[in-house]
Design a protein around this motif. Structure first.
Motif, short mmCIF file in Angstrom:
data_model
loop_
_atom_site.label_atom_id
_atom_site.label_comp_id
_atom_site.label_asym_id
_atom_site.label_seq_id
_atom_site.Cartn_x
_atom_site.Cartn_y
_atom_site.Cartn_z
N THR A 72 38.24 43.50 39.89
CA THR A 72 38.82 43.32 38.54
C THR A 72 38.35 44.41 37.56
O THR A 72 38.86 44.49 36.45
CB THR A 72 38.50 41.93 37.96
OG1 THR A 72 37.11 41.66 38.15
CG2 THR A 72 39.34 40.85 38.58
N PRO A 103 41.42 48.58 37.57
CA PRO A 103 41.83 49.05 36.24
C PRO A 103 41.53 50.52 35.96
O PRO A 103 42.13 51.10 35.07
CB PRO A 103 41.02 48.14 35.30
CG PRO A 103 40.86 46.88 36.04
CD PRO A 103 40.66 47.32 37.48
N SER A 133 37.84 36.87 26.21
CA SER A 133 36.82 37.27 27.20
C SER A 133 35.47 36.67 26.81
O SER A 133 34.73 36.20 27.69
CB SER A 133 36.74 38.78 27.31
OG SER A 133 36.24 39.35 26.14
N GLN A 152 35.41 36.81 36.48
CA GLN A 152 36.59 37.61 36.84
C GLN A 152 37.59 37.60 35.68
O GLN A 152 38.16 38.64 35.35
CB GLN A 152 37.23 37.04 38.10
CG GLN A 152 36.37 37.22 39.32
CD GLN A 152 36.82 36.37 40.50
OE1 GLN A 152 37.91 35.81 40.51
NE2 GLN A 152 35.97 36.26 41.50
N TRP A 153 37.78 36.45 35.04
CA TRP A 153 38.68 36.38 33.88
C TRP A 153 38.10 37.19 32.72
O TRP A 153 38.85 37.82 31.97
CB TRP A 153 38.91 34.92 33.46
CG TRP A 153 39.68 34.17 34.50
CD1 TRP A 153 39.24 33.11 35.25
CD2 TRP A 153 41.01 34.44 34.95
NE1 TRP A 153 40.21 32.71 36.13
CE2 TRP A 153 41.31 33.51 35.96
CE3 TRP A 153 41.98 35.38 34.60
CZ2 TRP A 153 42.54 33.48 36.62
CZ3 TRP A 153 43.21 35.36 35.26
CH2 TRP A 153 43.47 34.41 36.25
N VAL A 157 39.02 40.72 33.44
CA VAL A 157 40.45 40.96 33.21
C VAL A 157 40.72 41.08 31.70
O VAL A 157 41.39 42.00 31.24
CB VAL A 157 41.30 39.82 33.83
CG1 VAL A 157 42.76 39.91 33.39
CG2 VAL A 157 41.22 39.86 35.35
N CYS A 158 40.13 40.15 30.93
CA CYS A 158 40.39 40.16 29.47
C CYS A 158 39.75 41.37 28.80
O CYS A 158 40.35 41.95 27.89
CB CYS A 158 39.86 38.87 28.83
SG CYS A 158 40.77 37.44 29.38
#
Ligand SMILES: [Zn+2]
Length: 387
Positions: free
Chosen positions: A57, A61, A268, A293-294, A297-298
């Motif tokens: 993650t 990016p 986040s 992980q979130w 991502v955020c």
């Protein structure tokens, strides 16, 4: 029952079978014992451990960010990529690149030893702080209240007349009491806050453990607030250009991207502090879908919106070189130089590296003996289970 000798990668362990130091709240399985070789760590990117999602993650990016980053260089009227105009953008790029690479590598390589785990996360905090200064440099030169009158060296033929969309009185009123802060204190403040953040975050790995997620989150709000002052200023005050200027629409899209940037940062932070969803169902999100992980991502989505915002401002400046006005009218913003961009980042990185070296030395004296002892116990347990 957890070990299967002879495999390329050791089987994964439950939280009770690894040192308490490396366990994460509400994550019960998918752990790697901190004695992996470098090759095993790299290989574990393709094994579903509780760090695999954390790695990907922030690793994938890198490519998405690089794709959008290149946009302004292809714009009509853009100077060469090595032009001083782009120095702040390159520093911003390096800040983000180092953050994403250090974060993904920290999650991948932290199972080499307890000491390396500490160093990995010290470097992670250091790159986050350096990134905030990279942002500040980009904000200073592209989003500063007077960024639009930056001397580009292009459109010089317009120097003999002032763009009708510019008003001398509105320009001077755009820089009242904050001018001293913007001109002299903004970049030094960003650097100082970045150093305080590294010190505070590295400390949370050795003390203040109970409140570590809250401290780490709050500590990074401070650089955000300092770095964003030019944006707050631009949003709260009228633009130095008359609303007929194209900078009006650029300000509108800047506000939109900035709001989204803030939104992703808040989300986040909520994931990082709340530890949702794994808190609601411990063990269920061990490998995929846990809060970190979130969080990754955020944070990346917030960076992406920040990049779109900066690119929008760069585009506004590049596409309207008539905004370059004679230096005699309003005082123009000094253009970026090697020392005011790369030089600042170099000094900052050297300071952060010294802090990391100090904390790593402390971590080595604390965790090296512990790690050796734990590994001995682990290996003797494995020996018993294999025979
Ligand atoms: Zn992370």
């Amino acid at each position: 029952m957890f070990l299967n000798c002879g495999q390329l990668l050791p089987p994964l362990l439950r939280h009770a079978d690894v040192p308490a130091r490396i366990t994460e709240s509400f994550i019960l399985s998918g752990y790697r014992f901190p004695n992996y070789s470098l090759a095993q760590c790299l290989l574990s990117a393709f094994q579903p451990t509780n760090e695999t999602g954390n790695f990907w993650t922030h690793f994938l990016p890198v490519f998405i960010f690089a794709f959008y980053f290149l946009e302004p260089f292809g714009l009509e009227g853009a100077p060469p990529t090595s032009d001083p105009f782009f120095y702040p953008l390159w520093n911003y790029f390096m800040g983000v690149l180092c953050l994403l690479m250090a974060s993904s590598m920290a999650h991948l390589l932290n199972s080499m030893s307890l000491v390396i785990r500490e160093v990995c996360f010290f470097v992670d905090y250091g790159t986050i702080s350096a990134y905030t200064v990279g942002s500040s440099l980009a904000y200073y030169y592209y989003i500063h209240p007077r960024a639009g009158i930056l001397e580009l060296g292009i459109g010089r033929h317009n120097n003999t007349h002032q763009d009708p969309s510019l008003s001398s009185s509105s320009l001077s009123s755009a820089m009242p009491e904050f001018s001293v802060f913007f001109e002299t204190l903004y970049i030094p403040s960003s650097c100082l806050v970045a150093i305080i953040c590294v010190l505070a975050c590295c400390n949370t790995r050795q003390r203040w453990r109970t409140y570590r997620y809250i401290i780490r989150t709050l500590v990074f709000l401070l650089p955000f607030l300092v770095a964003s002052t030019p944006i707050f200023y631009r949003l709260l005050h009228s633009s130095p250009y008359l609303p007929t200027s194209s900078s009006f629409s650029s300000s509108a899209s800047m506000a939109q991207f900035f709001c989204r940037h803030c939104f992703w940062l808040v989300v986040s932070a909520l994931f990082n502090i709340s530890k949702i969803p794994e808190r609601l169902s411990p063990g269920r999100f061990d490998i995929w879908g846990h809060s970190h992980q979130w969080f990754h991502v955020c944070t990346f989505l917030s960076i992406l919106d920040e990049l779109h915002m900066i690119n929008g401002e760069v585009r506004a400046i590049l596409l309207h070189p008539v905004l370059v006005v004679p230096p005699a009218t309003p005082p123009h913003l000094p253009g970026p130089t090697l020392s005011s961009t790369y030089g600042v980042m170099l000094v900052l990185q050297a300071s952060i590296a010294s802090i990391i070296a100090w904390f790593s030395w402390c971590a080595n004296s604390i965790y090296k003996p512990q790690g050796d002892q734990l590994e001995k116990e682990f290996l003797s347990k494995r020996h018993l289970k294999c025979h």
